[in-house]
Design a protein around this motif. Structure first.
Motif, mmCIF file in Angstrom:
data_model
loop_
_atom_site.group_PDB
_atom_site.id
_atom_site.type_symbol
_atom_site.label_atom_id
_atom_site.label_comp_id
_atom_site.label_asym_id
_atom_site.label_seq_id
_atom_site.Cartn_x
_atom_site.Cartn_y
_atom_site.Cartn_z
ATOM 1 N N ILE A 219 0.775 -43.037 -27.441
ATOM 2 C CA ILE A 219 2.147 -42.574 -27.274
ATOM 3 C C ILE A 219 2.639 -42.101 -28.634
ATOM 4 O O ILE A 219 2.673 -42.875 -29.593
ATOM 5 C CB ILE A 219 3.038 -43.693 -26.731
ATOM 6 N N VAL A 220 2.993 -40.837 -28.721
ATOM 7 C CA VAL A 220 3.367 -40.270 -30.024
ATOM 8 C C VAL A 220 4.853 -39.944 -30.132
ATOM 9 O O VAL A 220 5.370 -39.741 -31.233
ATOM 10 C CB VAL A 220 2.527 -39.013 -30.358
ATOM 11 N N ALA A 221 5.573 -39.875 -29.006
ATOM 12 C CA ALA A 221 6.997 -39.544 -29.049
ATOM 13 C C ALA A 221 7.660 -39.948 -27.752
ATOM 14 O O ALA A 221 6.996 -40.167 -26.727
ATOM 15 C CB ALA A 221 7.195 -38.047 -29.312
ATOM 16 N N ASP A 222 8.982 -40.038 -27.790
ATOM 17 C CA ASP A 222 9.786 -40.347 -26.615
ATOM 18 C C ASP A 222 9.915 -39.090 -25.762
ATOM 19 O O ASP A 222 10.249 -38.017 -26.275
ATOM 20 C CB ASP A 222 11.172 -40.819 -27.082
ATOM 21 N N ASP A 223 9.662 -39.203 -24.453
ATOM 22 C CA ASP A 223 9.794 -38.019 -23.591
ATOM 23 C C ASP A 223 11.254 -37.722 -23.241
ATOM 24 O O ASP A 223 11.552 -36.691 -22.642
ATOM 25 C CB ASP A 223 8.961 -38.165 -22.326
ATOM 26 N N GLN A 224 12.170 -38.630 -23.621
ATOM 27 C CA GLN A 224 13.610 -38.433 -23.420
ATOM 28 C C GLN A 224 13.949 -38.094 -21.969
ATOM 29 O O GLN A 224 14.888 -37.358 -21.682
ATOM 30 C CB GLN A 224 14.139 -37.351 -24.367
ATOM 31 N N GLY A 225 13.174 -38.652 -21.061
ATOM 32 C CA GLY A 225 13.443 -38.471 -19.634
ATOM 33 C C GLY A 225 13.039 -37.129 -19.072
ATOM 34 O O GLY A 225 13.315 -36.830 -17.906
ATOM 35 N N MET A 226 12.378 -36.304 -19.882
ATOM 36 C CA MET A 226 11.982 -34.981 -19.407
ATOM 37 C C MET A 226 10.742 -35.065 -18.512
ATOM 38 O O MET A 226 9.940 -35.983 -18.619
ATOM 39 C CB MET A 226 11.679 -34.051 -20.586
ATOM 40 N N LYS A 227 10.615 -34.076 -17.647
ATOM 41 C CA LYS A 227 9.432 -33.973 -16.797
ATOM 42 C C LYS A 227 8.199 -33.753 -17.661
ATOM 43 O O LYS A 227 8.235 -32.997 -18.633
ATOM 44 C CB LYS A 227 9.608 -32.816 -15.817
ATOM 45 N N GLN A 228 7.105 -34.427 -17.302
ATOM 46 C CA GLN A 228 5.881 -34.338 -18.095
ATOM 47 C C GLN A 228 4.834 -33.473 -17.399
ATOM 48 O O GLN A 228 4.774 -33.397 -16.175
ATOM 49 C CB GLN A 228 5.301 -35.736 -18.330
ATOM 50 N N GLY A 229 4.029 -32.836 -18.234
ATOM 51 C CA GLY A 229 2.886 -32.088 -17.750
ATOM 52 C C GLY A 229 1.621 -32.613 -18.399
ATOM 53 O O GLY A 229 1.670 -33.163 -19.502
ATOM 54 N N VAL A 230 0.494 -32.482 -17.728
ATOM 55 C CA VAL A 230 -0.775 -32.997 -18.236
ATOM 56 C C VAL A 230 -1.806 -31.876 -18.252
ATOM 57 O O VAL A 230 -1.987 -31.170 -17.257
ATOM 58 C CB VAL A 230 -1.291 -34.170 -17.371
ATOM 59 N N GLU A 231 -2.468 -31.738 -19.398
ATOM 60 C CA GLU A 231 -3.603 -30.819 -19.514
ATOM 61 C C GLU A 231 -4.828 -31.658 -19.820
ATOM 62 O O GLU A 231 -4.902 -32.312 -20.859
ATOM 63 C CB GLU A 231 -3.366 -29.802 -20.638
ATOM 64 N N ARG A 232 -5.774 -31.668 -18.888
ATOM 65 C CA ARG A 232 -6.963 -32.503 -19.060
ATOM 66 C C ARG A 232 -8.206 -31.650 -19.260
ATOM 67 O O ARG A 232 -8.427 -30.661 -18.556
ATOM 68 C CB ARG A 232 -7.159 -33.420 -17.846
ATOM 69 N N LYS A 233 -8.989 -32.071 -20.272
ATOM 70 C CA LYS A 233 -10.287 -31.455 -20.528
ATOM 71 C C LYS A 233 -11.296 -32.586 -20.676
ATOM 72 O O LYS A 233 -11.277 -33.327 -21.661
ATOM 73 C CB LYS A 233 -10.246 -30.610 -21.803
#
Length: 201
Positions: free
Chosen positions: A17-31
């Motif tokens: 965990i590097v930062a607070d998402d501040q309640g924003m919607k998250q996206g994931v890019e997986r490789k």
């Protein structure tokens, strides 16, 4: 930067965990076994590294500490997966001894106090605290932004009743110390405790 590992409940995955998402919607890019987590405005807030035990041995459960060599292995893994990002070492303690310089009643609460607390490197932060025993002159344990409490709670800057608060003043119960008193109240440290020094159980 917070590293967390709980094989029993989460699986063989290192959470970073590097930062607070501040309640924003998250996206994931997986490789492959590397996943980058970003907010809708493009900020990187975390990484998930799957099958971590194939790369290294993780000691501990919950929030864990990694060596510089392990961090280099993670960066190599991220780059090999095709990401250009690099994680930087953060050796700064997240739980430190603080000194309560000021303590005033919150204008919009009958139980909250607004404090100014000296922490490491001469820095003074404002923390809103609800403990009944908070007062000027105490030495206390401060969980700084980026800390993970023993119960998994993450500490980020925020507001309480409209007043900015940076960090948290901790109780023995919140720190899960043995023989912690059941009554409400922050942990009061001895006056010879050194402000800014790391607090460990």
């Amino acid at each position: 930067m917070i590293f967390a590992y709980n094989k029993e409940h989460v699986g063989d995955t290192l959470l970073i965990i590097v930062a607070d998402d501040q309640g924003m919607k998250q996206g994931v890019e997986r490789k492959g076994d590397v996943a980058k987590i970003t907010t809708e405005d493009g900020r990187i807030v975390g990484w998930n590294l799957f099958s971590i035990s194939e790369k290294m041995v993780i000691e501990g459960n919950g929030q864990v500490t990694l060596s510089n060599d392990q961090l280099q292995t993670i960066n190599d893994w991220i780059h090999e997966a095709g990401f250009a990002d690099t994680l930087l070492a953060d050796d700064e303690p997240k739980f430190v001894v603080g000194y309560v310089q000021t303590c005033e009643p919150h204008p919009d609460s009958d139980h909250l106090s607004i404090t100014e607390v000296a922490i490491d490197q001469g820095k003074v932060v404002q923390i809103v605290c609800g403990a009944p025993n908070i007062r000027k002159g105490l030495k206390v344990v401060v969980a700084k932004p980026g800390a993970m409490m023993p119960d998994g709670l993450l500490i980020w800057p925020g507001e309480l009743r409209g007043v900015a608060s940076t960090g948290m003043i901790c109780s023995a119960k919140e720190l899960q110390l043995p023989n912690a008193p059941k009554k409400r109240g922050i942990l009061e440290l001895p006056q010879d405790a050194i402000v800014g020094s790391a607090f460990t159980k």
